[in-house]
Design a protein around this motif. Structure first.
Motif, PDB file in Angstrom:
ATOM      1  N   VAL A   7      23.552 -40.499  -4.207  1.00 51.22           N
ATOM      2  CA  VAL A   7      24.056 -39.188  -3.297  1.00 51.22           C
ATOM      3  C   VAL A   7      24.934 -37.987  -4.231  1.00 51.22           C
ATOM      4  N   ILE A   8      24.939 -37.986  -5.707  1.00 56.44           N
ATOM      5  CA  ILE A   8      25.103 -36.684  -6.519  1.00 56.44           C
ATOM      6  C   ILE A   8      23.945 -37.020  -7.234  1.00 56.44           C
ATOM      7  N   LEU A   9      23.264 -37.568  -7.009  1.00 54.62           N
ATOM      8  CA  LEU A   9      21.471 -37.333  -7.962  1.00 54.62           C
ATOM      9  C   LEU A   9      21.439 -36.219  -6.962  1.00 54.62           C
ATOM     10  N   ALA A  10      20.908 -36.703  -5.663  1.00 55.00           N
ATOM     11  CA  ALA A  10      20.236 -35.913  -4.482  1.00 55.00           C
ATOM     12  C   ALA A  10      20.835 -34.466  -4.612  1.00 55.00           C
ATOM     13  N   ALA A  11      21.894 -34.553  -4.532  1.00 56.45           N
ATOM     14  CA  ALA A  11      22.790 -32.905  -4.948  1.00 56.45           C
ATOM     15  C   ALA A  11      22.235 -32.289  -5.986  1.00 56.45           C
ATOM     16  N   SER A  12      21.902 -33.004  -7.661  1.00 52.88           N
ATOM     17  CA  SER A  12      22.375 -31.522  -8.296  1.00 52.88           C
ATOM     18  C   SER A  12      20.559 -32.146  -8.430  1.00 52.88           C
ATOM     19  N   LEU A  13      19.649 -32.835  -7.566  1.00 53.22           N
ATOM     20  CA  LEU A  13      17.910 -31.589  -7.580  1.00 53.22           C
ATOM     21  C   LEU A  13      18.399 -31.474  -6.986  1.00 53.22           C
ATOM     22  N   ALA A  14      19.088 -31.411  -5.503  1.00 56.95           N
ATOM     23  CA  ALA A  14      18.471 -30.080  -4.539  1.00 56.95           C
ATOM     24  C   ALA A  14      19.115 -28.340  -5.104  1.00 56.95           C
ATOM     25  N   PHE A  15      20.247 -28.767  -6.061  1.00 53.91           N
ATOM     26  CA  PHE A  15      20.859 -27.266  -6.874  1.00 53.91           C
ATOM     27  C   PHE A  15      20.651 -27.486  -7.709  1.00 53.91           C
ATOM     28  N   ASP A  16      19.598 -28.290  -8.357  1.00 52.26           N
ATOM     29  CA  ASP A  16      19.484 -27.601  -9.618  1.00 52.26           C
ATOM     30  C   ASP A  16      20.794 -28.111 -10.643  1.00 52.26           C
ATOM     31  N   SER A  17      21.522 -28.138 -10.618  1.00 50.18           N
ATOM     32  CA  SER A  17      22.686 -28.335 -11.165  1.00 50.18           C
ATOM     33  C   SER A  17      22.986 -28.897 -12.506  1.00 50.18           C
ATOM     34  N   PHE A  18      22.252 -29.276 -12.769  1.00 48.94           N
ATOM     35  CA  PHE A  18      22.173 -30.364 -14.642  1.00 48.94           C
ATOM     36  C   PHE A  18      21.933 -27.942 -15.169  1.00 48.94           C
ATOM     37  N   ASP A  19      20.680 -27.282 -14.743  1.00 49.62           N
ATOM     38  CA  ASP A  19      20.693 -26.433 -15.190  1.00 49.62           C
ATOM     39  C   ASP A  19      21.823 -25.662 -14.974  1.00 49.62           C
ATOM     40  N   HIS A  20      22.178 -25.321 -14.663  1.00 53.78           N
ATOM     41  CA  HIS A  20      24.215 -24.267 -14.178  1.00 53.78           C
ATOM     42  C   HIS A  20      24.606 -25.191 -15.403  1.00 53.78           C
ATOM     43  N   VAL A  21      24.598 -26.553 -14.839  1.00 55.39           N
ATOM     44  CA  VAL A  21      25.683 -27.206 -16.466  1.00 55.39           C
ATOM     45  C   VAL A  21      25.348 -26.528 -17.495  1.00 55.39           C
ATOM     46  N   ILE A  22      24.230 -26.138 -18.127  1.00 50.12           N
ATOM     47  CA  ILE A  22      23.661 -26.205 -19.893  1.00 50.12           C
ATOM     48  C   ILE A  22      24.303 -24.952 -19.685  1.00 50.12           C
ATOM     49  N   ASP A  23      24.108 -24.214 -18.391  1.00 51.57           N
ATOM     50  CA  ASP A  23      24.196 -22.689 -18.880  1.00 51.57           C
ATOM     51  C   ASP A  23      26.034 -22.224 -19.111  1.00 51.57           C
ATOM     52  N   PHE A  24      26.217 -23.008 -18.151  1.00 55.65           N
ATOM     53  CA  PHE A  24      27.640 -23.002 -18.267  1.00 55.65           C
ATOM     54  C   PHE A  24      28.661 -23.572 -19.282  1.00 55.65           C
ATOM     55  N   VAL A  25      28.048 -24.424 -19.601  1.00 53.26           N
ATOM     56  CA  VAL A  25      28.549 -24.998 -21.286  1.00 53.26           C
ATOM     57  C   VAL A  25      27.677 -24.431 -22.590  1.00 53.26           C
ATOM     58  N   GLU A  26      26.592 -23.382 -22.069  1.00 51.77           N
ATOM     59  CA  GLU A  26      26.770 -22.271 -23.803  1.00 51.77           C
ATOM     60  C   GLU A  26      26.728 -20.950 -23.578  1.00 51.77           C
ATOM     61  N   GLN A  27      27.634 -20.593 -22.299  1.00 48.15           N
ATOM     62  CA  GLN A  27      28.805 -20.019 -22.588  1.00 48.15           C
ATOM     63  C   GLN A  27      30.196 -20.108 -22.259  1.00 48.15           C
ATOM     64  N   HIS A  28      30.566 -20.704 -22.550  1.00 48.42           N
ATOM     65  CA  HIS A  28      31.585 -22.051 -23.042  1.00 48.42           C
ATOM     66  C   HIS A  28      31.662 -22.503 -23.897  1.00 48.42           C
ATOM     67  N   GLU A  29      30.614 -21.913 -25.259  1.00 46.48           N
ATOM     68  CA  GLU A  29      31.159 -23.223 -26.468  1.00 46.48           C
ATOM     69  C   GLU A  29      31.902 -23.624 -26.867  1.00 46.48           C
ATOM     70  N   ASP A  30      33.240 -22.792 -27.187  1.00 44.54           N
ATOM     71  CA  ASP A  30      34.331 -23.299 -28.052  1.00 44.54           C
ATOM     72  C   ASP A  30      34.715 -24.046 -27.028  1.00 44.54           C
ATOM     73  N   TRP A  31      34.978 -24.419 -26.247  1.00 39.88           N
ATOM     74  CA  TRP A  31      35.872 -25.673 -24.856  1.00 39.88           C
ATOM     75  C   TRP A  31      34.912 -26.363 -25.054  1.00 39.88           C
ATOM     76  N   GLU A  32      34.198 -26.854 -26.057  1.00 39.65           N
ATOM     77  CA  GLU A  32      33.618 -28.302 -26.907  1.00 39.65           C
ATOM     78  C   GLU A  32      33.434 -29.203 -25.892  1.00 39.65           C
ATOM     79  N   ILE A  33      32.254 -28.454 -24.326  1.00 35.47           N
ATOM     80  CA  ILE A  33      32.254 -29.601 -22.819  1.00 35.47           C
ATOM     81  C   ILE A  33      31.294 -30.160 -23.576  1.00 35.47           C
ATOM     82  N   ASP A  34      29.800 -29.950 -24.592  1.00 35.68           N
ATOM     83  CA  ASP A  34      28.972 -31.074 -24.536  1.00 35.68           C
ATOM     84  C   ASP A  34      29.607 -31.944 -24.241  1.00 35.68           C
ATOM     85  N   GLU A  35      30.606 -31.624 -26.083  1.00 30.47           N
ATOM     86  CA  GLU A  35      30.656 -33.515 -26.603  1.00 30.47           C
ATOM     87  C   GLU A  35      31.530 -34.107 -25.425  1.00 30.47           C
ATOM     88  N   ALA A  36      32.278 -33.477 -24.851  1.00 27.05           N
ATOM     89  CA  ALA A  36      32.967 -34.687 -23.968  1.00 27.05           C
ATOM     90  C   ALA A  36      32.129 -35.272 -22.651  1.00 27.05           C
TER      91      ALA A  36
END
Ligand code: C2E
Ligand code: CA
Ligand code: CA
Length: 535
Positions: free
Chosen positions: A27-56
C-alpha cells in the motif's frame, strides 16, 4: 482454504502478521509511486541538511532487515511452542486412556479397542477374559501398598507378554485385568492361549526380597456376533470369573448360560456375610480326628457352616475366600474359635479341638493375644487348642509366620500345617516353621490304594515329617482301603467320612456308631440336616 480459520486460529498468527506487513508495504509503495513521494522526500532532506535526516533515513533502511530477522526468529519459536503444546495435548489424551501404575490401557481405552474389534467379530472372533487376582488384599495388608503396587505392575507385564500380538491387555480396576483376544476361533487354539495367560501365575512374583504367589480367577467369553453389546460381553466374562472365585485357586471358566445368576449370588454373599457373622449364623460343625491304629478319638476339627435363615446351609468353599478378601475372616475365625471352645469345654479333657486360621490373619498384630483372651474368657486350656494353618496360595512372609507360630506355641497351643501338598514351597515351610503336625491333603488320600505315585509321596512325606518330630494326619479317608493304605505309609492320625462326617456340636458321632453326648450347643431344629455329600 478457510479464511475465517486463518484469522481466528492462533496457529496462523505469525503468517497472518507477515501478510499484513507485506500488504501495508505494498500500500505504501503504491502511494509512493502515485505521489512521487521519494522525490519530495529528497527535496525536503536537501532543504534541511542540518537536520541530518539522510543519516537517520539510512539507519531506518537497515531497520526492516533487523525486524525481518526478529520476525523469523519469533516465527520459529512459535512453531516450537506449538509443537510442544500439541505433544502435551496428545500425552494428556494418552494418559486419560491409560492406567498410571502399570501403563496399560485402562477401561476406557479397552472399551474403544474391543468395540472396534467387535465390528469385525464375524471374520475375527473376539474373546474377552476377566482376570481377577485371588487374595490380593492380603498382599496389600501384609506387605504394604508399595508391594501391592509392585505386584500389580509385575502381573501386568507378564500378562502383556502372554497376550503378545493376539490382542490387548488392560487394567480395569484395583486387581482386575481384562484381556481381549481377536481372531482366535473357539476351540483348542483358544483354550491353549487362555491357559498361557493363566500360567503366568504359576511362578512366584519376586518383590524385592519377598516371594509372593497370587493366583487368578479367569472368566472367558467368545463371540463372533458383531452386534454383541460390550456390556453383556463384560458381564458374561465376569460371571464366568466368579464361577472360579470360590476356590481361590488358579482357575479358568468359560462362560455358559446361567452363570450370570451365580455371579449375582456371589455379590449377595458378600453383602450378607457381615450380618451373618454378627447374627450368629456362622457356626462350627465338628469332624473327628482319630488314632488310625485303635480308632480312639483324639479330638475334633471345627469347620465353619453358614446356617441360612431359610434352613439351608452354605459350605466354606462358598464364603471363606470372600471372607478373606473382604477382611471378614478375622471376625469369622473368632466366632468359630469361641463356639468351638465352648463346645470343647464339655468334652472329656483329653480331647483337643482344631480351628482353621487363614494366613491372611498373620497381618493382625494382636492375633495371639486375642486367641488367648478368647480361651481365657471361655475357660479352656490353651493346650487343648490346635490351630490349622493352610499351605495357602500365599507364600507368606516366613518371618511374620514364624513369629506368630512361635508365640502360639509358647502358650501351649499346637500348630498343624494343613492341606499339605497343595501349596508351593511345602518342604521349606516344613523345615523352617515349628509345626507339631502335618495334615496330608485329601487329594493324595483319594484312591491311594491304587495309585502308586500317591503312595510313595505319602510315604516319603510321612518319613520326612517323623524325622522332624511331627505327627502326620491323613485327611479325606473315606474307605477301609484308604485307611489301610495310609497306615501302610506310616500316617498316625486319620480324618474322613469313614470315621465321621462333620456334624453339629452337642451330639458328636463316634466311629462305632454311638454318640458322644457332650451337652454342648443346643440343637437347632430349624436347621435342616446338613448337606454333606453321601459317602
Ligand atoms: P480343611 O481344613 O482341609 O477341612 C477338611 C475338609 O475336608 C472339610 O470340608 C471336610 O468336610 C472335608 N472332608 C472331611 N473328610 C472328608 C472325606 O472323607 N472326603 C472328602 N471328600 N472330604 C472330606 P469343608 O468343611 O467344606 O471345608 C473346606 C475348607 O474350608 C477347609 O478345608 C478349610 O480350609 C476351610 N475352612 C473351613 N472352616 C474354616 C474356618 O473356620 N476358617 C478358615 N480360615 N477356613 C475354614
Ligand atoms: Ca483344616
Ligand atoms: Ca485340610
Amino acid at each position: 482454504m478457510d479464511f475465517r480459520r486463518i484469522f481466528s486460529d492462533k496457529e496462523y498468527a505469525p503468517r497472518r502478521d507477515l501478510a499484513i506487513i507485506l500488504l501495508l508495504y505494498l500500500v505504501i509503495l503504491a502511494a509512493s509511486l502515485a505521489f512521487d513521494s521519494f522525490d519530495h522526500v529528497i527535496d525536503f532532506v536537501e532543504q534541511h541538511e542540518d537536520w541530518e535526516i539522510d543519516e537517520a533515513l539510512t539507519g531506518l533502511l537497515l531497520l526492516p532487515i533487523a525486524l525481518g530477522i526478529f520476525a523469523a526468529r519469533r516465527l520459529s519459536e512459535a512453531k516450537k511452542e506449538l509443537k510442544l503444546r500439541l505433544l502435551a495435548e496428545k500425552q494428556a489424551h494418552e494418559m486419560a486412556l491409560h492406567d498410571p501404575l502399570t501403563g496399560l490401557p485402562n477401561r476406557r481405552k479397552a472399551n474403544m479397542v474391543i468395540e472396534a474389534a467387535l465390528k469385525q467379530a464375524d471374520s475375527a472372533p473376539v474373546t474377552l477374559l476377566a482376570i481377577d487376582l485371588n487374595r490380593f488384599k492380603p498382599v496389600n495388608d501384609l506387605y504394604g501398598h508399595q508391594a501391592g503396587d509392585q505386584l500389580l505392575l509385575a502381573v501386568g507385564e507378564r500378562l502383556k507378554a502372554a497376550v503378545a500380538d493376539d490382542g490387548l491387555i488392560s487394567r480395569i480396576g484395583g486387581d482386575e485385568f481384562c484381556a481381549m483376544l481377536s481372531g482366535i476361533p473357539a476351540g483348542d487354539q483358544l483354550i491353549r492361549k487362555v491357559e498361557t495367560l493363566s500360567e503366568v501365575f504359576e511362578t512366584p512374583f519376586l518383590l524385592g526380597d519377598l516371594s509372593v504367589v497370587v493366583s487368578a480367577s479367569i472368566g472367558v467369553v467368545t463371540t463372533d456376533v458383531p452386534a454383541t453389546p460390550l456390556d453383556s460381553l463384560f458381564s458374561q466374562a465376569d460371571a464366568a470369573m466368579y464361577r472360579c472365585k470360590g476356590t481361590g485357586r488358579n482357575e479358568i471358566a468359560f462362560f455358559e448360560a446361567g452363570m450370570e445368576q451365580a455371579a449375582i449370588q456371589r455379590a449377595k454373599i458378600e453383602t450378607d456375610l457381615r450380618t451373618a457373622i454378627v447374627e450368629g449364623e456362622i457356626r462350627p460343625f465338628f469332624q473327628p480326628l482319630v488314632n488310625l491304629y485303635d480308632g480312639e478319638i483324639l479330638g475334633f476339627e471345627a469347620l465353619a457352616r453358614w446356617h441360612m435363615a431359610d434352613g439351608t446351609m452354605r459350605m466354606p468353599d462358598d464364603f471363606i475366600t470372600i471372607a478373606e478378601e473382604t477382611g471378614l475372616i478375622s471376625d469369622l475365625f473368632f466366632v468359630i474359635l469361641k463356639a468351638a471352645a465352648i463346645e470343647a469345654k464339655n468334652w472329656p479333657v483329653g480331647l483337643h479341638f482344631a480351628v482353621n486360621l487363614s494366613p491372611v490373619q498373620f497381618g493382625d498384630e494382636w492375633l495371639v493375644e486375642r486367641i488367648l483372651q478368647t480361651l481365657v474368657d471361655v475357660g479352656v486350656a490353651p493346650g487343648r487348642l490346635e490351630i490349622e494353618i493352610t499351605e495357602s496360595a500365599l507364600v507368606s512372609d516366613l518371618d511374620v509366620a514364624r513369629n506368630v507360630i512361635v508365640s502360639l506355641k509358647n502358650q501351649g497351643i499346637n500348630i498343624s500345617l494343613d492341606d499339605f501338598g497343595t501349596g508351593y514351597s511345602s518342604l521349606r515351610h516344613l523345615s523352617e516353621l515349628p509345626f507339631d503336625k502335618l495334615k496330608i491333603d485329601r487329594s493324595f488320600v483319594h484312591g491311594i490304594e491304587t495309585n502308586s505315585a500317591s503312595q510313595s509321596i505319602v510315604r516319603a512325606v510321612t518319613a520326612l515329617a517323623h524325622n522332624l518330630g511331627l505327627q502326620v494326619t491323613a485327611e479325606g479317608i473315606e474307605t477301609y482301603d484308604n485307611a489301610k493304605s495310609v497306615m501302610d505309609s506310616g500316617c498316625d492320625i486319620g480324618q474322613g467320612f469313614l470315621y465321621g462326617r462333620p456334624s453339629r456340636g452337642g451330639q458328636l458321632a463316634l466311629p462305632d456308631g454311638s454318640r458322644l453326648e457332650t451337652g454342648g450347643e443346643s440343637q437347632d431344629d430349624s436347621v435342616k440336616p446338613h448337606d454333606e455329600k453321601a459317602a
